[in-house]
Design a protein around this motif. Structure first.
Motif, mmCIF file in Angstrom:
data_model
loop_
_atom_site.group_PDB
_atom_site.id
_atom_site.type_symbol
_atom_site.label_atom_id
_atom_site.label_comp_id
_atom_site.label_asym_id
_atom_site.label_seq_id
_atom_site.Cartn_x
_atom_site.Cartn_y
_atom_site.Cartn_z
ATOM 1 N N PRO A 4 0.810 -1.224 0.000
ATOM 2 C CA PRO A 4 0.000 0.000 0.000
ATOM 3 C C PRO A 4 0.849 1.283 0.000
ATOM 4 O O PRO A 4 0.535 2.228 -0.714
ATOM 5 C CB PRO A 4 -0.827 -0.103 1.277
ATOM 6 C CG PRO A 4 -0.801 -1.532 1.658
ATOM 7 C CD PRO A 4 0.464 -2.106 1.097
ATOM 8 N N GLY A 5 1.901 1.319 0.767
ATOM 9 C CA GLY A 5 2.754 2.511 0.809
ATOM 10 C C GLY A 5 3.491 2.718 -0.494
ATOM 11 O O GLY A 5 3.661 3.853 -0.959
ATOM 12 N N GLN A 8 1.033 4.073 -3.099
ATOM 13 C CA GLN A 8 0.758 5.498 -2.906
ATOM 14 C C GLN A 8 1.924 6.352 -3.380
ATOM 15 O O GLN A 8 1.726 7.412 -3.977
ATOM 16 C CB GLN A 8 0.447 5.785 -1.440
ATOM 17 C CG GLN A 8 -0.901 5.264 -1.015
ATOM 18 C CD GLN A 8 -1.156 5.462 0.469
ATOM 19 O OE1 GLN A 8 -0.274 5.871 1.207
ATOM 20 N NE2 GLN A 8 -2.377 5.154 0.897
ATOM 21 N N ARG A 12 1.702 9.042 -6.383
ATOM 22 C CA ARG A 12 2.060 10.431 -6.098
ATOM 23 C C ARG A 12 3.084 10.945 -7.119
ATOM 24 O O ARG A 12 3.034 12.095 -7.531
ATOM 25 C CB ARG A 12 2.599 10.545 -4.674
ATOM 26 C CG ARG A 12 2.840 11.943 -4.207
ATOM 27 C CD ARG A 12 3.194 12.053 -2.724
ATOM 28 N NE ARG A 12 3.992 10.984 -2.156
ATOM 29 C CZ ARG A 12 3.497 9.993 -1.381
ATOM 30 N NH1 ARG A 12 2.218 9.946 -1.097
ATOM 31 N NH2 ARG A 12 4.290 9.064 -0.887
#
Length: 137
Positions: A4-5, A8, A12
């Motif tokens: 998940p990180g 993201q 971004r």
């Protein structure tokens, strides 16, 4: 696969570049086709039909190419690149037609900006990373 990180962070960094390329192409198609058809077939009874058909003919490869790009297919850029090239040629064909210079400048700037975005280092990195993700799956 991405965590998940990591997802993201990927979004971004690359999502604004992806959207800039897509929407500059889309705006270029919309503006150049509407102006070109209105310039050449303004009083034709099928003006709206031609606008819809030509817009669809350029938007379908654009959308399919971007979808294939997200899926990690290497050939996807070759489905997308003809769209800004065609709109650039359409804009160039309108020189000398009496249109305002600002409108012509915008019609030329949009496909050139799209081609610049697709040739940017960040867009190349994004496509490379998407291909790697496809190979991992």
């Amino acid at each position: 696969m991405m965590g998940p990180g990591e997802f993201q962070a990927f979004m971004r960094v690359y999502f604004p570049t992806f959207l800039l390329g897509f929407f500059t192409c889309l705006m270029s198609v919309a503006l150049s086709l509407v102006v070109w058809i209105d310039e050449h077939w303004l009083h034709h009874p099928d003006n709206a039909t031609y606008t819809l058909l030509f817009s669809t003919a350029l938007t379908i490869p654009l959308c399919l190419g971007h979808f294939a790009m997200v899926r990690g297919w290497r050939w996807a850029m070759w489905a997308v690149l003809p769209v800004p090239a065609v709109t650039l040629l359409i804009a160039l064909s309108l020189f000398g037609s009496g249109l305002p210079a600002l409108l012509l400048a915008i019609m030329l700037a949009l496909p050139l900006l799209a081609l610049l975005v697709f040739n940017s280092q960040r867009h190349r990195e994004m496509r490379r990373r998407l291909v790697e993700l496809r190979q991992q799956r």
